[in-house]
Motif scaffolding. Structure first.
Motif, PDB file in Angstrom:
ATOM      1  N   LEU A  99       0.866  -1.170   0.000  1.00  0.00           N
ATOM      2  CA  LEU A  99       0.000   0.000   0.000  1.00  0.00           C
ATOM      3  C   LEU A  99       0.907   1.225   0.000  1.00  0.00           C
ATOM      4  O   LEU A  99       1.706   1.411   0.928  1.00  0.00           O
ATOM      5  CB  LEU A  99      -0.916   0.023   1.216  1.00  0.00           C
ATOM      6  CG  LEU A  99      -1.697   1.324   1.439  1.00  0.00           C
ATOM      7  CD1 LEU A  99      -2.641   1.600   0.281  1.00  0.00           C
ATOM      8  CD2 LEU A  99      -2.451   1.291   2.756  1.00  0.00           C
ATOM      9  N   ILE A 100       0.771   2.055  -1.015  1.00  0.00           N
ATOM     10  CA  ILE A 100       1.609   3.236  -1.175  1.00  0.00           C
ATOM     11  C   ILE A 100       0.784   4.481  -0.865  1.00  0.00           C
ATOM     12  O   ILE A 100      -0.291   4.684  -1.418  1.00  0.00           O
ATOM     13  CB  ILE A 100       2.144   3.325  -2.622  1.00  0.00           C
ATOM     14  CG1 ILE A 100       2.917   2.064  -2.981  1.00  0.00           C
ATOM     15  CG2 ILE A 100       2.994   4.575  -2.808  1.00  0.00           C
ATOM     16  CD1 ILE A 100       3.151   1.884  -4.461  1.00  0.00           C
ATOM     17  N   GLY A 101       1.296   5.316   0.020  1.00  0.00           N
ATOM     18  CA  GLY A 101       0.721   6.623   0.261  1.00  0.00           C
ATOM     19  C   GLY A 101      -0.673   6.683   0.814  1.00  0.00           C
ATOM     20  O   GLY A 101      -1.505   7.422   0.285  1.00  0.00           O
ATOM     21  N   PRO A 102      -0.954   5.971   1.908  1.00  0.00           N
ATOM     22  CA  PRO A 102      -2.287   6.136   2.496  1.00  0.00           C
ATOM     23  C   PRO A 102      -2.443   7.553   3.056  1.00  0.00           C
ATOM     24  O   PRO A 102      -1.498   8.111   3.616  1.00  0.00           O
ATOM     25  CB  PRO A 102      -2.325   5.090   3.609  1.00  0.00           C
ATOM     26  CG  PRO A 102      -0.899   4.862   3.972  1.00  0.00           C
ATOM     27  CD  PRO A 102      -0.118   5.062   2.701  1.00  0.00           C
ATOM     28  N   PHE A 103      -3.627   8.134   2.891  1.00  0.00           N
ATOM     29  CA  PHE A 103      -3.917   9.478   3.387  1.00  0.00           C
ATOM     30  C   PHE A 103      -4.373   9.374   4.835  1.00  0.00           C
ATOM     31  O   PHE A 103      -5.532   9.536   5.172  1.00  0.00           O
ATOM     32  CB  PHE A 103      -4.984  10.141   2.513  1.00  0.00           C
ATOM     33  CG  PHE A 103      -5.245  11.578   2.850  1.00  0.00           C
ATOM     34  CD1 PHE A 103      -4.215  12.505   2.858  1.00  0.00           C
ATOM     35  CD2 PHE A 103      -6.518  12.015   3.138  1.00  0.00           C
ATOM     36  CE1 PHE A 103      -4.453  13.841   3.159  1.00  0.00           C
ATOM     37  CE2 PHE A 103      -6.780  13.343   3.441  1.00  0.00           C
ATOM     38  CZ  PHE A 103      -5.750  14.256   3.452  1.00  0.00           C
ATOM     39  N   THR A 104      -3.427   9.038   5.686  1.00  0.00           N
ATOM     40  CA  THR A 104      -3.641   8.901   7.120  1.00  0.00           C
ATOM     41  C   THR A 104      -2.285   8.897   7.799  1.00  0.00           C
ATOM     42  O   THR A 104      -1.308   8.428   7.222  1.00  0.00           O
ATOM     43  CB  THR A 104      -4.421   7.606   7.478  1.00  0.00           C
ATOM     44  OG1 THR A 104      -4.406   7.440   8.909  1.00  0.00           O
ATOM     45  CG2 THR A 104      -3.826   6.377   6.832  1.00  0.00           C
ATOM     46  N   GLY A 105      -2.242   9.417   8.995  1.00  0.00           N
ATOM     47  CA  GLY A 105      -1.004   9.408   9.767  1.00  0.00           C
ATOM     48  C   GLY A 105      -1.130   8.530  11.000  1.00  0.00           C
ATOM     49  O   GLY A 105      -0.412   8.700  11.977  1.00  0.00           O
ATOM     50  N   ALA A 106      -2.040   7.576  10.952  1.00  0.00           N
ATOM     51  CA  ALA A 106      -2.362   6.754  12.119  1.00  0.00           C
ATOM     52  C   ALA A 106      -1.177   5.924  12.592  1.00  0.00           C
ATOM     53  O   ALA A 106      -0.490   5.284  11.800  1.00  0.00           O
ATOM     54  CB  ALA A 106      -3.528   5.834  11.809  1.00  0.00           C
ATOM     55  N   GLU A 107      -0.990   5.923  13.884  1.00  0.00           N
ATOM     56  CA  GLU A 107       0.067   5.133  14.514  1.00  0.00           C
ATOM     57  C   GLU A 107      -0.178   3.637  14.330  1.00  0.00           C
ATOM     58  O   GLU A 107       0.768   2.857  14.210  1.00  0.00           O
ATOM     59  CB  GLU A 107       0.141   5.485  16.008  1.00  0.00           C
ATOM     60  CG  GLU A 107       1.439   5.160  16.660  1.00  0.00           C
ATOM     61  CD  GLU A 107       2.602   6.025  16.197  1.00  0.00           C
ATOM     62  OE1 GLU A 107       3.753   5.651  16.484  1.00  0.00           O
ATOM     63  OE2 GLU A 107       2.388   7.069  15.542  1.00  0.00           O
ATOM     64  N   ALA A 108      -1.439   3.236  14.262  1.00  0.00           N
ATOM     65  CA  ALA A 108      -1.778   1.817  14.096  1.00  0.00           C
ATOM     66  C   ALA A 108      -1.257   1.255  12.776  1.00  0.00           C
ATOM     67  O   ALA A 108      -1.114   0.051  12.628  1.00  0.00           O
ATOM     68  CB  ALA A 108      -3.292   1.635  14.165  1.00  0.00           C
ATOM     69  N   LEU A 109      -0.942   2.141  11.827  1.00  0.00           N
ATOM     70  CA  LEU A 109      -0.383   1.704  10.544  1.00  0.00           C
ATOM     71  C   LEU A 109       1.147   1.776  10.545  1.00  0.00           C
ATOM     72  O   LEU A 109       1.780   1.430   9.555  1.00  0.00           O
ATOM     73  CB  LEU A 109      -0.942   2.563   9.408  1.00  0.00           C
ATOM     74  CG  LEU A 109      -2.448   2.434   9.224  1.00  0.00           C
ATOM     75  CD1 LEU A 109      -2.968   3.532   8.318  1.00  0.00           C
ATOM     76  CD2 LEU A 109      -2.814   1.069   8.685  1.00  0.00           C
ATOM     77  N   ARG A 110       1.724   2.227  11.650  1.00  0.00           N
ATOM     78  CA  ARG A 110       3.172   2.406  11.749  1.00  0.00           C
ATOM     79  C   ARG A 110       3.809   1.517  12.812  1.00  0.00           C
ATOM     80  O   ARG A 110       4.965   1.154  12.699  1.00  0.00           O
ATOM     81  CB  ARG A 110       3.481   3.867  12.068  1.00  0.00           C
ATOM     82  CG  ARG A 110       3.036   4.805  10.972  1.00  0.00           C
ATOM     83  CD  ARG A 110       2.983   6.250  11.434  1.00  0.00           C
ATOM     84  NE  ARG A 110       2.440   7.107  10.410  1.00  0.00           N
ATOM     85  CZ  ARG A 110       3.153   7.667   9.445  1.00  0.00           C
ATOM     86  NH1 ARG A 110       4.440   7.510   9.404  1.00  0.00           N
ATOM     87  NH2 ARG A 110       2.566   8.410   8.535  1.00  0.00           N
ATOM     88  N   VAL A 111       3.048   1.215  13.846  1.00  0.00           N
ATOM     89  CA  VAL A 111       3.561   0.414  14.954  1.00  0.00           C
ATOM     90  C   VAL A 111       2.571  -0.704  15.227  1.00  0.00           C
ATOM     91  O   VAL A 111       1.394  -0.417  15.490  1.00  0.00           O
ATOM     92  CB  VAL A 111       3.746   1.279  16.225  1.00  0.00           C
ATOM     93  CG1 VAL A 111       4.221   0.434  17.397  1.00  0.00           C
ATOM     94  CG2 VAL A 111       4.703   2.429  15.962  1.00  0.00           C
TER      95      VAL A 111
END
Length: 184
Positions: free
Chosen positions: A123-135
């Protein structure tokens, strides 16, 4: 759009080895986007799609990527977390996309994450800055924006640097809003 260009360049360097991969043929690379195209938040998805399409058209006018034209296939998730997994699954299984791009929204992207992760589709460039997608780190997500925590940290720093001492937070009561609240 420069961030998308960098990601595309990275993918392009791998393409000679990827011919025959799902969504990659001798003349086409199929990308998929599940986003909100109907309902109150529709303009978020529509405008994201328009921006992506404009860039893909530009790349295609220049000859594509190693001669392959970039094609965008979309599915409407209505900005409803319950619809996002099925829309993602349809893109992967029926449309046979090589990669996903430009998802819009925290609740929908988080709900779709198990589907694309299990399928090993990036998935490239989701328009979200959610931590659940990073950690924890997910090797199938390529972020092109700061996290909500980073954004809210800078907002708080700015308020404090101008003498502010109190901050009130109005937030949407879902994963998106709670991420901003927690970050603040």
């Amino acid at each position: 759009m420069k961030a998308f260009a960098v990601v595309f360049l990275g993918i392009a360097t791998l393409l000679p080895r990827l011919c025959g991969a799902q969504g990659v043929t001798q003349d086409t690379i199929v990308l998929g986007q599940a986003a909100v195209f109907t309902g109150p938040a529709a303009q978020l998805g529509i405008q994201m799609r328009n921006g992506i399409k404009a860039y893909l058209d530009y790349v295609n006018e220049k000859g594509g990527v190693y001669g392959r034209k970039l094609q965008l296939v979309t599915e409407d998730d209505g900005y409803e977390a319950a619809r996002a997994p099925a829309a993602t699954k349809k893109l992967i299984e029926e449309h046979k996309v090589f990669a996903l791009i430009g998802y819009v929204g925290t609740p929908t992207t988080v709900a779709a994450m198990p589907v694309f992760t299990q399928a090993k589709v990036p998935l490239i460039g989701p328009f979200t800055g959610a931590e659940a997608l990073r950690v924890p780190f997910n090797r199938y997500i390529f972020h092109v924006r700061a996290s909500y925590y980073d954004e809210t940290e800078k907002i708080v720093e700015q308020v404090l640097s101008t003498g502010g001492r109190k901050i009130a937070v109005f937030y949407q009561y879902d994963n998106y809003g709670l991420a901003g609240l927690k970050g603040t």
